[in-house]
Design a protein around this motif. Structure first.
Motif, PDB file in Angstrom:
ATOM      1  N   UNK A   1       5.924   5.641   0.574  1.00  0.00           N
ATOM      2  CA  UNK A   1       5.139   6.838   0.856  1.00  0.00           C
ATOM      3  C   UNK A   1       5.100   7.089   2.356  1.00  0.00           C
TER       4      UNK A   1
ATOM      5  N   UNK B   1       0.821  -1.209   0.000  1.00  0.00           N
ATOM      6  CA  UNK B   1       0.000   0.000   0.000  1.00  0.00           C
ATOM      7  C   UNK B   1       0.859   1.265   0.000  1.00  0.00           C
ATOM      8  N   UNK B   2       1.977   1.232   0.707  1.00  0.00           N
ATOM      9  CA  UNK B   2       2.815   2.422   0.786  1.00  0.00           C
ATOM     10  C   UNK B   2       4.059   2.314  -0.081  1.00  0.00           C
ATOM     11  N   UNK B   3       4.243   1.169  -0.712  1.00  0.00           N
ATOM     12  CA  UNK B   3       5.413   1.005  -1.575  1.00  0.00           C
ATOM     13  C   UNK B   3       5.126   1.674  -2.903  1.00  0.00           C
ATOM     14  N   UNK B   4       6.121   2.347  -3.452  1.00  0.00           N
ATOM     15  CA  UNK B   4       5.955   3.018  -4.737  1.00  0.00           C
ATOM     16  C   UNK B   4       6.544   2.098  -5.795  1.00  0.00           C
ATOM     17  N   UNK B   5       5.678   1.277  -6.385  1.00  0.00           N
ATOM     18  CA  UNK B   5       6.152   0.294  -7.362  1.00  0.00           C
ATOM     19  C   UNK B   5       6.293   0.971  -8.719  1.00  0.00           C
ATOM     20  N   UNK B   6       5.200   1.576  -9.170  1.00  0.00           N
ATOM     21  CA  UNK B   6       5.221   2.290 -10.445  1.00  0.00           C
ATOM     22  C   UNK B   6       5.523   3.754 -10.162  1.00  0.00           C
ATOM     23  N   UNK B   7       6.430   4.339 -10.952  1.00  0.00           N
ATOM     24  CA  UNK B   7       6.751   5.760 -10.743  1.00  0.00           C
ATOM     25  C   UNK B   7       7.055   6.370 -12.094  1.00  0.00           C
ATOM     26  N   UNK B   8       6.575   7.583 -12.364  1.00  0.00           N
ATOM     27  CA  UNK B   8       6.788   8.161 -13.697  1.00  0.00           C
ATOM     28  C   UNK B   8       8.243   8.505 -14.026  1.00  0.00           C
ATOM     29  N   UNK B   9       9.077   8.686 -12.991  1.00  0.00           N
ATOM     30  CA  UNK B   9      10.456   9.127 -13.250  1.00  0.00           C
ATOM     31  C   UNK B   9      11.506   8.115 -12.799  1.00  0.00           C
ATOM     32  N   UNK B  10      11.308   7.548 -11.606  1.00  0.00           N
ATOM     33  CA  UNK B  10      12.323   6.645 -11.073  1.00  0.00           C
ATOM     34  C   UNK B  10      12.441   5.401 -11.956  1.00  0.00           C
ATOM     35  N   UNK B  11      13.576   4.770 -11.858  1.00  0.00           N
ATOM     36  CA  UNK B  11      13.820   3.586 -12.689  1.00  0.00           C
ATOM     37  C   UNK B  11      12.811   2.490 -12.379  1.00  0.00           C
ATOM     38  N   UNK B  12      12.688   1.580 -13.301  1.00  0.00           N
ATOM     39  CA  UNK B  12      11.734   0.484 -13.131  1.00  0.00           C
ATOM     40  C   UNK B  12      11.978  -0.286 -11.858  1.00  0.00           C
ATOM     41  N   UNK B  13      10.900  -0.769 -11.292  1.00  0.00           N
ATOM     42  CA  UNK B  13      10.992  -1.522 -10.048  1.00  0.00           C
ATOM     43  C   UNK B  13      11.774  -2.802 -10.278  1.00  0.00           C
TER      44      UNK B  13
ATOM     45  N   UNK C   1      11.606   4.752  -1.917  1.00  0.00           N
ATOM     46  CA  UNK C   1      10.398   4.341  -2.641  1.00  0.00           C
ATOM     47  C   UNK C   1       9.283   3.896  -1.713  1.00  0.00           C
TER      48      UNK C   1
ATOM     49  N   UNK D   1       6.512  12.926 -20.840  1.00  0.00           N
ATOM     50  CA  UNK D   1       5.675  12.569 -21.982  1.00  0.00           C
ATOM     51  C   UNK D   1       5.022  13.816 -22.527  1.00  0.00           C
TER      52      UNK D   1
ATOM     53  N   UNK E   1      11.732  10.921 -19.668  1.00  0.00           N
ATOM     54  CA  UNK E   1      10.578  10.657 -18.814  1.00  0.00           C
ATOM     55  C   UNK E   1       9.470  11.715 -18.879  1.00  0.00           C
TER      56      UNK E   1
ATOM     57  N   UNK F   1       1.694   9.189 -13.450  1.00  0.00           N
ATOM     58  CA  UNK F   1       1.079   7.919 -13.851  1.00  0.00           C
ATOM     59  C   UNK F   1      -0.380   7.974 -13.429  1.00  0.00           C
TER      60      UNK F   1
END
Lengths: 105, 94, 555
Positions: C149, A3-15, C147, C531, C529, C494
């Motif tokens: 919140x 819930x608090x983990x940021x898996x998808x992020x628009x800037x940071x590298x892929x998880x 990473x 878009x 990054x 996103x």
């Protein structure tokens, strides 16, 4: 813990799936990614109350997150006053809330 | 007024605004002076978090300008270290 | 641990420390950098936004990528970085006492560069010690480095660049920033940051501060209230906000403990963060052989920290004989030119004047260690500035953009797509000039000049949209249809919209003003990054629409 983990992020590298380990928070087994700060592993579960103060028993949590303010201290594997915002979590680590300055085991 | 009194200023040692104002009334007019009387700034963070807040209170109470309030004295070690680390048996060979 | 010797010891492996080390190492000096953290980079790696400046300042590059470049340079110049190492003391003339993993030892250096950075200021209010109240930088560390919140509903206190940028980054991370509040009656940070944040739906309330935070055991509510000119609460203006996290962004203060230990002369300067070590034009303090660089010598930005680090590195290397005077002067001259460029415009001029005063004072300094107090001179805003109230409103109006010459004529709109550059504050920044393949954007020198678009040269290709670090450029096309126009916007959230999506068209204030269809989404790796989303909107709102939102009903 996602819930608090940021898996998808628009800037940071892929998880990247890191090694998952188990540590203990006041006896309760929790999952974390090896090497991340203990406080982050707890925050991932929404656990933000990290210790109680000495005089008034008030709750405290992460404040500066870079190891300067010492509000995030916990007793780790018996050693008190460990700054959890910068200390990497390890497999089997015993993390305990402490009151005030804690005490040595 | 009550809220102010109970307001924590030094997070490490739970020193309140009232404690600090009382110390000022008692004659303290420097951050080091407040530190000695109230222990504000003597905790694990060594005043990193509260020094500026203490300075602001001194300024409010005494009329001193912020720029005239000296920084707290710093002595080694500037970070908390275990005594055994700095004790003599660990002194390195020259 | 065996004592060690180095030519130059640098304290702090952030942008200033690394840059100092690299410059010094290039001259052949043996350089070692000590950092108390487990990872190098200071606060650089959590900066996910594109930096301003010019090419030579790596404008347009994201902070963490600049960090990577610095580490590569350090490695290739044989700089030794010792992490998890605390400098517990500094002794005359230039000796350090170090502690790491339970061992202590000394480093004898010929020169020391102190680049210990700064710590976030606190703001005390009832409830501020509860879990959930933290520095804005702390939240930034949690989301961008770890990473995770720190909470879901955030109140940001402070509208300086840190408050604005971190609010934007919190939204990128998936949190809801309920509001940014600012005690002063104007926005502290850059207009392009406040514009970005407002059209993303985050309101900014001026003359507002936090009265108290409530919850048990953690933050559950914040009470904000309006303040008067003297920053006193105005009765009856209290408002309750449903938040679980309160971020404090009220400035930074240099961490000068080590300098204080050495009785290094310190002065006071409000615009640079309070107590600042006095230094000369070579970044040397009142103690010969001890230099400072970066935030510890005055709160600025990472770009100036890098340049000051370079200056200190060259100066120290010269002082101890690793580079001759001529070479040193040339390097220092170029670095100072770049520093001057960074310290221009209404935001930078104040810091430039403060640093100049600092250096002047150094020359007059009495070496008997009397603390000299100085007020920073507030200079009047240099250069032409167009009249605008972005610092009050948060975003520019169409009239203000027209004043900058960047809204095309009806004639031009009919011909095809064209860029609209909504940049009305002078900040040192010019990547848009370089990125336009048709040379349609002009800034020239100084780089604080507002960009001017030559609409005739502009093809509306949109490369300037991801190229602008401030996300202040848009492309409109009124030429294709009678009832509709398209607006291309930069998008860094996103989910990335898909062609065909129906969304709310949002104006500069963050208000939904109509419906839009996503007519195109473009991304190339060189956009880094950012878009480019094309929205098809009713013609009459095309000059107002600057963002989009899902699931929002427009009024």
């Amino acid at each position: 813990m996602s819930e608090f983990r940021i898996i998808e992020h628009p800037i940071l590298s892929e998880w990247v799936e890191k090694k998952e380990i188990t540590f203990f928070f006041d006896g309760e087994p929790l999952k974390a990614y090896e090497g991340e700060p203990i406080a982050a592993a707890l925050m991932a579960y929404g656990i933000r109350t990290i210790r109680k103060t000495l005089k008034k028993g008030r709750p405290r949590g992460v404040y500066c997150a870079i190891g300067r303010c010492t509000d995030c201290i916990m007793t780790v594997n018996g050693t008190p006053n460990v700054r959890t915002c910068i200390t990497p979590v390890q497999e089997g680590m015993k993390v305990e809330t402490q009151t005030g300055r804690g005490s040595w085991e | 007024m009550n809220n102010d009194d109970e307001l924590i200023i030094c997070r490490c040692n739970e020193v309140t605004k009232k404690d600090i104002v009382d110390a000022i009334k008692d004659g303290a007019d420097s951050i080091t002076g407040i530190k000695r009387r109230t222990k504000a700034g003597m905790g694990l963070c060594q005043g990193k978090t509260c020094s500026r807040l203490v300075a602001r209170i001194i300024a409010e109470e005494t009329g001193k300008k912020l720029q005239d309030i000296a920084q707290p004295t710093a002595r080694p070690p500037v970070r908390p270290v275990k005594l055994e680390t700095i004790a003599d048996e660990n002194v390195a060979e020259s | 641990m065996v004592d060690e010797k180095a030519d130059i010891a640098v304290i702090g492996a952030g942008p200033a420390g690394l840059s100092a080390a690299i410059e010094a190492a290039k001259t052949g000096a043996k350089v070692v950098v000590y950092d108390e953290n487990l990872k190098p980079g200071g606060q650089l790696f959590k900066q996910t936004h594109k930096f301003f400046g010019s090419n030579e300042h790596l404008a347009g590059v994201r902070g963490f990528n600049i960090g990577k470049l610095l580490l590569e340079d350090a490695s290739s110049t044989n700089v030794k970085i010792k992490l998890d190492t605390i400098v517990t003391g500094m002794y005359k003339p230039t000796t350090l006492e170090l502690v790491s993993k339970g061992k202590k030892w000394k480093c004898e250096a010929q020169a020391i560069i102190v680049a210990t950075g700064a710590i976030e200021n606190s703001l005390a209010f009832p409830g501020w010690t509860m879990p959930g109240v933290m520095g804005a930088g702390a939240a930034q560390t949690m989301i961008n480095i770890n990473r995770v919140l720190p909470g879901k509903r955030i109140l940001m206190v402070g509208s300086g660049n840190v408050g604005l940028i971190v609010s934007y980054q919190l939204k990128q991370a998936g949190a809801k920033v309920v509001a940014i509040i600012e005690a002063a009656n104007k926005i502290g940070g850059y207009g392009v940051h406040s514009a970005k944040v407002m059209r993303a739906g985050i309101p900014i309330y001026l003359s507002t501060t936090i009265k108290e935070a409530n919850g048990d055991p953690e933050v559950q509510e914040a009470t904000i209230a309006k303040v008067d000119q003297k920053f006193k609460y105005i009765e009856g203006t209290e408002q309750s906000l449903d938040v679980d996290t309160i971020c404090i962004a009220v400035g930074l203060s240099p961490m000068t403990e080590l300098l204080n230990m050495m009785d290094i002369v310190v002065t006071w300067d409000n615009s640079l963060g309070g107590h600042i070590p006095l230094h000369d034009e070579d970044m040397m303090t009142s103690r010969p052989g001890i230099y400072v660089a970066g935030d510890v010598s005055g709160i600025e930005e990472a770009s100036s920290a890098i340049e000051e680090g370079r200056l200190a590195g060259v100066a120290a290397a010269h002082k101890i004989g690793f580079i001759n005077a001529d070479k040193a002067e040339i390097s220092k001259y170029q670095i100072r030119k770049r520093l001057d460029a960074l310290r221009s415009g209404p935001f930078g001029e104040i810091r430039k004047a403060a640093k100049r005063d600092l250096i002047q004072l150094y020359k007059k300094m009495d070496y008997q260690n009397e603390a000299i107090q100085v007020q920073a001179a507030v200079v009047s805003i240099a250069g032409k500035t167009i009249e605008n109230e972005v610092h009050l409103r948060g975003y520019p109006t169409i009239e203000e953009i027209k004043l900058s010459g960047n809204i095309s004529s009806e004639e031009r709109f009919k011909k095809g797509p064209v860029a609209i550059i909504e940049c009305v504050q002078e900040i040192p920044c010019n990547p848009c000039e370089k990125i336009c393949p048709f040379g349609a954007i002009e800034i020239g020198t100084p780089i604080t000049n507002l960009p001017l678009l030559d609409a005739e040269k502009c093809h509306g290709c949109g490369l300037c949209i991801p190229g602008c670090p401030g996300q202040a450029v848009f492309v409109v096309d009124f030429s294709k249809e009678v009832e509709y126009a398209t607006v291309k916007i930069p998008w860094e959230f996103l989910p990335v919209p898909q062609k065909g999506d129906i969304v709310a068209a949002v104006d500069r204030k963050g208000k939904a003003i109509g419906e839009a269809v996503v007519s195109n989404v473009k991304y190339l790796p060189e956009y880094d990054k950012t878009r480019v989303v094309e929205l098809k909107v009713p013609r009459n709102i095309a000059l107002d629409v600057r963002s989009m939102e899902r699931g929002v009903k427009c009024e």
